[in-house]
Design an enzyme around this catalytic site. Structure first.
Site, PDB file in Angstrom:
ATOM      1  N   GLY A  18       0.780  -1.226   0.000  1.00 41.67           N
ATOM      2  CA  GLY A  18       0.000   0.000   0.000  1.00 41.67           C
ATOM      3  C   GLY A  18       0.813   1.277   0.000  1.00 41.67           C
ATOM      4  O   GLY A  18       1.841   1.391  -0.676  1.00 41.67           O
ATOM      5  N   ILE A  19       0.363   2.253   0.776  1.00 35.56           N
ATOM      6  CA  ILE A  19       0.986   3.570   0.808  1.00 35.56           C
ATOM      7  C   ILE A  19       2.428   3.480   1.299  1.00 35.56           C
ATOM      8  O   ILE A  19       3.327   4.115   0.749  1.00 35.56           O
ATOM      9  CB  ILE A  19       0.168   4.524   1.698  1.00 35.56           C
ATOM     10  N   GLY A  20       2.673   2.699   2.334  1.00 39.48           N
ATOM     11  CA  GLY A  20       4.024   2.585   2.876  1.00 39.48           C
ATOM     12  C   GLY A  20       5.017   2.065   1.857  1.00 39.48           C
ATOM     13  O   GLY A  20       6.130   2.594   1.721  1.00 39.48           O
ATOM     14  N   TYR A 154     -11.326   5.510  14.835  1.00 39.32           N
ATOM     15  CA  TYR A 154     -10.306   5.714  13.801  1.00 39.32           C
ATOM     16  C   TYR A 154     -10.132   7.201  13.529  1.00 39.32           C
ATOM     17  O   TYR A 154      -9.000   7.708  13.434  1.00 39.32           O
ATOM     18  CB  TYR A 154     -10.710   4.977  12.525  1.00 39.32           C
TER      19      TYR A 154
END
Length: 264
Positions: A18-20, A154
């Site tokens: 994903g983003i990481g 969240y």
């Protein structure tokens, strides 16, 4: 564009997908030596191999640790005590009715999404100030600015990151250190698609139809009316991490496709 990151070091947490992973790839392509963290050896090894295949200029190292615990953080900083760039990307989300969110749910959400970055920053940030250069970036979310009713805990965790980031930035005045947060919107991944399939109003809808329904129903203010790609977020993070991004400090940088109807 040369982001002047050659020779810099970076730690990107939760970067096996994903983003990481996209952030780690982008930094490595710019010549940064990157340490990525993950909790599963197979996924970590696969991510390292993918980054190495796409970024021959930068070195990459995988580090196996659960950074949601203080013990995991201590293990990382004992073996990698210095970094120029810290990207606090670790986090998770879940949808749950407010009245069903238990104390345990609250504490777990805050421990993973907030305290992991706080613990790491508490170690690396002072060293950046001593060196008069460094970057701390917190991956928040659009829900840090408006909390969805189906995932209040969240939203609170991501709002907290905005406060931590701004407060730390106040401590950098007159130095070469910056602290910023990034607010992505819904980013394309298998995880988010699994979540969106639960919102489908009828069976047998295609993923394309489900995505269109999500933006029509839940994000009607989005100007791009589509999922954001992880690489788009990574490009913004890389700029903030670079010497070229030095004028951005204490900012909550939006990469959310214009969802917020605000000029600020």
């Amino acid at each position: 564009m040369d982001l002047q990151l050659k020779g810099k070091t970076a730690i990107v947490t939760a970067a096996t997908a994903g983003i990481g992973l996209a952030i780690a790839k982008t930094l490595a392509k710019e010549g940064t030596d990157v340490i990525i963290t993950g909790r599963t050896q197979d996924k970590l090894a696969a991510a390292v191999a993918e980054i190495e295949a796409n970024a021959p200029l930068g070195k990459v190292c995988g580090f196996l640790a659960d950074l949601s615990t203080s013990e995991g953080v201590e293990t990382l900083i004992s073996q990698h005590p210095y970094t120029d760039i810290l990207v606090n990307n670790l986090g998770y989300y879940e949808a749950k009715p407010f009245t069903e969110i238990t104390d345990e749910d609250w504490w777990h959400m805050l421990n993973v999404n907030v305290m992991s970055g706080v613990r790491l920053s508490r170690h690396y940030f002072p060293k950046m100030l001593e060196n008069n250069w460094g970057r701390v970036i917190f991956m928040s979310s659009e829900v840090g600015a408006f909390t969805p009713p189906d995932m209040v805990h969240y939203g609170v965790s991501k709002s907290a990151l905005l406060a931590v980031s701004r407060g730390m930035a106040e401590l950098t005045k007159g130095t070469g250190v910056t602290v910023n947060s990034v607010l992505p919107s819904a980013t394309r991944s298998e995880g988010i698609m699994d979540y969106l399939r639960q919102t489908a109003p009828r069976p047998n809808m295609t993923d394309q139809q489900i995505e269109a329904h999500f933006f029509e129903t839940y994000r009607p203010s989005s100007l791009i009316a589509r999922m954001i790609e992880a690489d788009e977020i990574a490009s913004m993070v890389a700029l903030l991490a670079s010497p070229l991004g030095s004028a951005s400090n204490g900012a909550a940088v939006r990469v959310e496709g214009g969802t917020f109807r605000s000029i600020l």
